[in-house]
Design a protein around this motif. Structure first.
Motif, PDB file in Angstrom:
ATOM      1  N   PRO A  51       9.970  14.471  36.896  1.00 39.76           N
ATOM      2  CA  PRO A  51       8.920  15.437  37.260  1.00 39.76           C
ATOM      3  C   PRO A  51       7.562  14.753  37.394  1.00 39.76           C
ATOM      4  CG  PRO A  51       9.532  15.699  34.955  1.00 39.76           C
ATOM      5  CD  PRO A  51      10.476  14.692  35.551  1.00 39.76           C
ATOM      6  N   GLU A  52       6.709  15.358  38.201  1.00 45.90           N
ATOM      7  CA  GLU A  52       5.329  14.891  38.300  1.00 45.90           C
ATOM      8  C   GLU A  52       4.590  15.401  37.073  1.00 45.90           C
ATOM      9  OE1 GLU A  52       3.449  15.917  41.994  1.00 45.90           O
ATOM     10  OE2 GLU A  52       5.283  15.511  43.125  1.00 45.90           O
ATOM     11  N   GLU A  53       3.892  14.502  36.410  1.00 45.36           N
ATOM     12  CA  GLU A  53       3.193  14.863  35.189  1.00 45.36           C
ATOM     13  C   GLU A  53       1.690  14.821  35.414  1.00 45.36           C
ATOM     14  OE1 GLU A  53       5.411  13.118  31.525  1.00 45.36           O
ATOM     15  OE2 GLU A  53       5.519  11.634  33.135  1.00 45.36           O
ATOM     16  N   GLN A  54       1.005  15.749  34.803  1.00 45.70           N
ATOM     17  CA  GLN A  54      -0.448  15.758  34.880  1.00 45.70           C
ATOM     18  C   GLN A  54      -1.000  16.065  33.493  1.00 45.70           C
ATOM     19  OE1 GLN A  54      -2.230  18.727  37.403  1.00 45.70           O
ATOM     20  NE2 GLN A  54      -4.162  17.628  37.497  1.00 45.70           N
ATOM     21  N   GLU A  55      -1.798  15.136  33.004  1.00 49.24           N
ATOM     22  CA  GLU A  55      -2.427  15.314  31.701  1.00 49.24           C
ATOM     23  C   GLU A  55      -3.932  15.459  31.902  1.00 49.24           C
ATOM     24  OE1 GLU A  55      -1.071  11.648  30.038  1.00 49.24           O
ATOM     25  OE2 GLU A  55       0.658  12.603  29.086  1.00 49.24           O
ATOM     26  N   ILE A  56      -4.535  16.327  31.097  1.00 47.85           N
ATOM     27  CA  ILE A  56      -5.984  16.534  31.161  1.00 47.85           C
ATOM     28  C   ILE A  56      -6.583  15.982  29.879  1.00 47.85           C
ATOM     29  CG2 ILE A  56      -7.837  18.239  31.296  1.00 47.85           C
ATOM     30  CD1 ILE A  56      -5.833  20.034  32.822  1.00 47.85           C
ATOM     31  N   TYR A  57      -7.513  15.029  30.041  1.00 45.00           N
ATOM     32  CA  TYR A  57      -8.151  14.377  28.899  1.00 45.00           C
ATOM     33  C   TYR A  57      -9.625  14.771  28.802  1.00 45.00           C
ATOM     34  CZ  TYR A  57      -4.105  11.296  28.527  1.00 45.00           C
ATOM     35  OH  TYR A  57      -2.835  10.796  28.356  1.00 45.00           O
ATOM     36  N   SER A  58     -10.098  14.770  27.578  1.00 38.12           N
ATOM     37  CA  SER A  58     -11.541  14.973  27.339  1.00 38.12           C
ATOM     38  C   SER A  58     -12.142  13.637  26.932  1.00 38.12           C
ATOM     39  CB  SER A  58     -11.756  16.011  26.233  1.00 38.12           C
ATOM     40  OG  SER A  58     -11.290  15.515  24.994  1.00 38.12           O
ATOM     41  N   HIS A  59     -13.454  13.537  27.022  1.00 38.35           N
ATOM     42  CA  HIS A  59     -14.139  12.331  26.558  1.00 38.35           C
ATOM     43  C   HIS A  59     -14.035  12.193  25.044  1.00 38.35           C
ATOM     44  CE1 HIS A  59     -15.962  11.047  30.316  1.00 38.35           C
ATOM     45  NE2 HIS A  59     -16.224  12.331  30.579  1.00 38.35           N
ATOM     46  N   GLU A  60     -13.946  13.317  24.351  1.00 41.45           N
ATOM     47  CA  GLU A  60     -14.012  13.291  22.897  1.00 41.45           C
ATOM     48  C   GLU A  60     -12.688  12.925  22.217  1.00 41.45           C
ATOM     49  OE1 GLU A  60     -17.254  15.456  24.610  1.00 41.45           O
ATOM     50  OE2 GLU A  60     -15.122  15.778  24.828  1.00 41.45           O
ATOM     51  N   ASN A  61     -11.541  13.208  22.847  1.00 40.91           N
ATOM     52  CA  ASN A  61     -10.242  12.987  22.206  1.00 40.91           C
ATOM     53  C   ASN A  61      -9.387  12.025  23.011  1.00 40.91           C
ATOM     54  OD1 ASN A  61     -10.640  14.889  20.058  1.00 40.91           O
ATOM     55  ND2 ASN A  61     -10.368  16.520  21.576  1.00 40.91           N
ATOM     56  N   ASP A  62      -8.563  11.241  22.290  1.00 42.49           N
ATOM     57  CA  ASP A  62      -7.641  10.332  22.951  1.00 42.49           C
ATOM     58  C   ASP A  62      -6.364  11.047  23.389  1.00 42.49           C
ATOM     59  OD1 ASP A  62      -9.336   8.176  22.699  1.00 42.49           O
ATOM     60  OD2 ASP A  62      -8.492   7.547  20.776  1.00 42.49           O
ATOM     61  N   ALA A  63      -5.964  12.049  22.655  1.00 46.09           N
ATOM     62  CA  ALA A  63      -4.784  12.826  23.019  1.00 46.09           C
ATOM     63  C   ALA A  63      -5.141  13.790  24.149  1.00 46.09           C
ATOM     64  CB  ALA A  63      -4.283  13.607  21.814  1.00 46.09           C
ATOM     65  N   PRO A  64      -4.183  14.096  25.017  1.00 44.41           N
ATOM     66  CA  PRO A  64      -4.497  15.029  26.104  1.00 44.41           C
ATOM     67  C   PRO A  64      -4.822  16.427  25.579  1.00 44.41           C
ATOM     68  CG  PRO A  64      -2.159  14.476  26.114  1.00 44.41           C
ATOM     69  CD  PRO A  64      -2.798  13.642  25.060  1.00 44.41           C
ATOM     70  N   GLU A  65      -5.675  17.106  26.308  1.00 41.77           N
ATOM     71  CA  GLU A  65      -6.044  18.483  25.976  1.00 41.77           C
ATOM     72  C   GLU A  65      -5.018  19.471  26.529  1.00 41.77           C
ATOM     73  OE1 GLU A  65      -8.550  19.206  24.008  1.00 41.77           O
ATOM     74  OE2 GLU A  65      -9.312  17.161  23.927  1.00 41.77           O
ATOM     75  N   ASP A  66      -4.381  19.077  27.606  1.00 46.88           N
ATOM     76  CA  ASP A  66      -3.354  19.926  28.208  1.00 46.88           C
ATOM     77  C   ASP A  66      -2.388  19.029  28.974  1.00 46.88           C
ATOM     78  OD1 ASP A  66      -1.914  22.152  28.888  1.00 46.88           O
ATOM     79  OD2 ASP A  66      -3.446  23.039  30.168  1.00 46.88           O
ATOM     80  N   TYR A  67      -1.238  19.574  29.282  1.00 52.73           N
ATOM     81  CA  TYR A  67      -0.172  18.815  29.933  1.00 52.73           C
ATOM     82  C   TYR A  67       0.599  19.771  30.835  1.00 52.73           C
ATOM     83  CZ  TYR A  67       4.304  16.266  30.217  1.00 52.73           C
ATOM     84  OH  TYR A  67       5.442  15.636  30.656  1.00 52.73           O
ATOM     85  N   ASP A  68       0.884  19.331  32.062  1.00 50.56           N
ATOM     86  CA  ASP A  68       1.609  20.166  33.000  1.00 50.56           C
ATOM     87  C   ASP A  68       2.613  19.299  33.740  1.00 50.56           C
ATOM     88  OD1 ASP A  68       2.347  22.468  34.316  1.00 50.56           O
ATOM     89  OD2 ASP A  68       0.722  22.376  35.782  1.00 50.56           O
ATOM     90  N   ILE A  69       3.721  19.890  34.123  1.00 53.33           N
ATOM     91  CA  ILE A  69       4.712  19.173  34.919  1.00 53.33           C
ATOM     92  C   ILE A  69       5.146  20.032  36.102  1.00 53.33           C
ATOM     93  CG2 ILE A  69       5.610  17.796  33.000  1.00 53.33           C
ATOM     94  CD1 ILE A  69       8.027  19.682  32.926  1.00 53.33           C
ATOM     95  N   ALA A  70       5.558  19.350  37.165  1.00 56.59           N
ATOM     96  CA  ALA A  70       6.144  20.006  38.340  1.00 56.59           C
ATOM     97  C   ALA A  70       7.440  19.271  38.654  1.00 56.59           C
ATOM     98  CB  ALA A  70       5.197  19.947  39.529  1.00 56.59           C
ATOM     99  N   GLY A  71       8.521  20.011  38.789  1.00 60.19           N
ATOM    100  CA  GLY A  71       9.828  19.409  39.047  1.00 60.19           C
ATOM    101  C   GLY A  71       9.882  18.654  40.362  1.00 60.19           C
ATOM    102  N   ALA A  72      10.809  17.702  40.439  1.00 58.36           N
ATOM    103  CA  ALA A  72      10.942  16.867  41.632  1.00 58.36           C
ATOM    104  C   ALA A  72      12.185  17.210  42.453  1.00 58.36           C
ATOM    105  CB  ALA A  72      10.969  15.393  41.235  1.00 58.36           C
ATOM    106  N   GLY A  73      13.026  18.107  41.979  1.00 61.62           N
ATOM    107  CA  GLY A  73      14.203  18.507  42.744  1.00 61.62           C
ATOM    108  C   GLY A  73      15.382  17.572  42.578  1.00 61.62           C
ATOM    109  N   LEU A  74      16.498  17.948  43.204  1.00 62.62           N
ATOM    110  CA  LEU A  74      17.747  17.197  43.134  1.00 62.62           C
ATOM    111  C   LEU A  74      17.995  16.437  44.429  1.00 62.62           C
ATOM    112  CD1 LEU A  74      20.105  19.969  41.683  1.00 62.62           C
ATOM    113  CD2 LEU A  74      19.108  18.060  40.439  1.00 62.62           C
ATOM    114  N   THR A  75      18.592  15.254  44.295  1.00 65.31           N
ATOM    115  CA  THR A  75      19.007  14.471  45.451  1.00 65.31           C
ATOM    116  C   THR A  75      20.453  14.030  45.245  1.00 65.31           C
ATOM    117  OG1 THR A  75      16.759  13.652  45.771  1.00 65.31           O
ATOM    118  CG2 THR A  75      18.513  12.439  46.865  1.00 65.31           C
ATOM    119  N   ALA A  76      21.285  14.197  46.262  1.00 69.32           N
ATOM    120  CA  ALA A  76      22.678  13.750  46.226  1.00 69.32           C
ATOM    121  C   ALA A  76      22.819  12.552  47.151  1.00 69.32           C
ATOM    122  CB  ALA A  76      23.614  14.863  46.671  1.00 69.32           C
ATOM    123  N   VAL A  77      23.434  11.462  46.647  1.00 66.91           N
ATOM    124  CA  VAL A  77      23.619  10.252  47.444  1.00 66.91           C
ATOM    125  C   VAL A  77      25.044   9.734  47.279  1.00 66.91           C
ATOM    126  CG1 VAL A  77      21.192   9.558  47.366  1.00 66.91           C
ATOM    127  CG2 VAL A  77      22.753   8.723  45.620  1.00 66.91           C
TER     128      VAL A  77
END
Length: 193
Positions: A51-77
């Motif tokens: 999945p595509e990951e997106q983390e939101i960081y603040s200047h004040e903290n090293d840990a992310p403030e929020d986290y979101d993902i979007a699926g990448a789908g299935l591929t058959a080969v």
């Protein structure tokens, strides 16, 4: 029985194409057309992309403030082998000229995009269906020592309006799978006194 200790093996018994399946009810009436054999040396796999990951960081903290993902789908080969001229025509476009000993396949110079339902039949009797798959088949001729004419394929599962299914998996005939089903079945309710 611990679920994490169970595994299941699936071996391809065949691949079939049908028109795109747009509802669960249409599964029963789909008309499947068998495709060429698959090459054992090339894995046939259906894999979900990372999945595509997106983390939101603040200047004040090293840990992310929020986290979101979007699926990448299935591929058959995988890869087809021993294709007939008619199957190559369906996979590549072009034409078949002549008949009998004079028959020959003339491939189109334009890439053919295939949009079908794809079913992978398993030797144990189960199957996996991608109801709306879009992709292509490549032409690979090894005229060297191996001498293999193979046709690698890649299909991406697409979303559909009104039918929320990117894969349909039917597991049967495998004692390990039956063990998984038994282990995950809910306990029957006890009668109250």
């Amino acid at each position: 029985m611990a679920l994490e200790n169970l595994s299941a093996k699936f071996r391809v018994d065949g691949v079939d194409f049908a028109p795109v399946i747009t509802s669960e009810a249409a599964l029963a009436t789909a008309e499947w057309e068998p495709q060429p054999l698959t090459l054992r040396d090339d894995e046939v796999s259906i894999v979900e992309g990372d999945p595509e990951e997106q983390e939101i960081y603040s200047h004040e903290n090293d840990a992310p403030e929020d986290y979101d993902i979007a699926g990448a789908g299935l591929t058959a080969v995988g890869s087809f082998i021993k294709s007939t001229y008619e199957q190559m025509l369906a996979h590549y476009g072009g034409k078949v000229s002549g008949t009998g000993d004079t028959a020959m396949f003339v491939r189109s110079s334009k890439k053919l995009v295939i949009n079908k339902a794809v079913r992978f039949r398993f030797k144990n009797g189960g199957y996996a269906i991608i109801p709306n798959a879009k992709g292509y088949v490549l032409f690979n001729l090894n005229a060297g020592f191996d001498g293999v004419l193979k046709h690698p394929f890649s299909f991406k599962s697409l979303a559909q309006t009104g039918f929320d299914a990117d894969i349909i998996l039917k597991l049967q005939g495998d004692p390990v799978v039956q063990g998984i089903a038994a282990a995950s079945a809910p306990e029957p309710a006890k009668a109250s006194k």
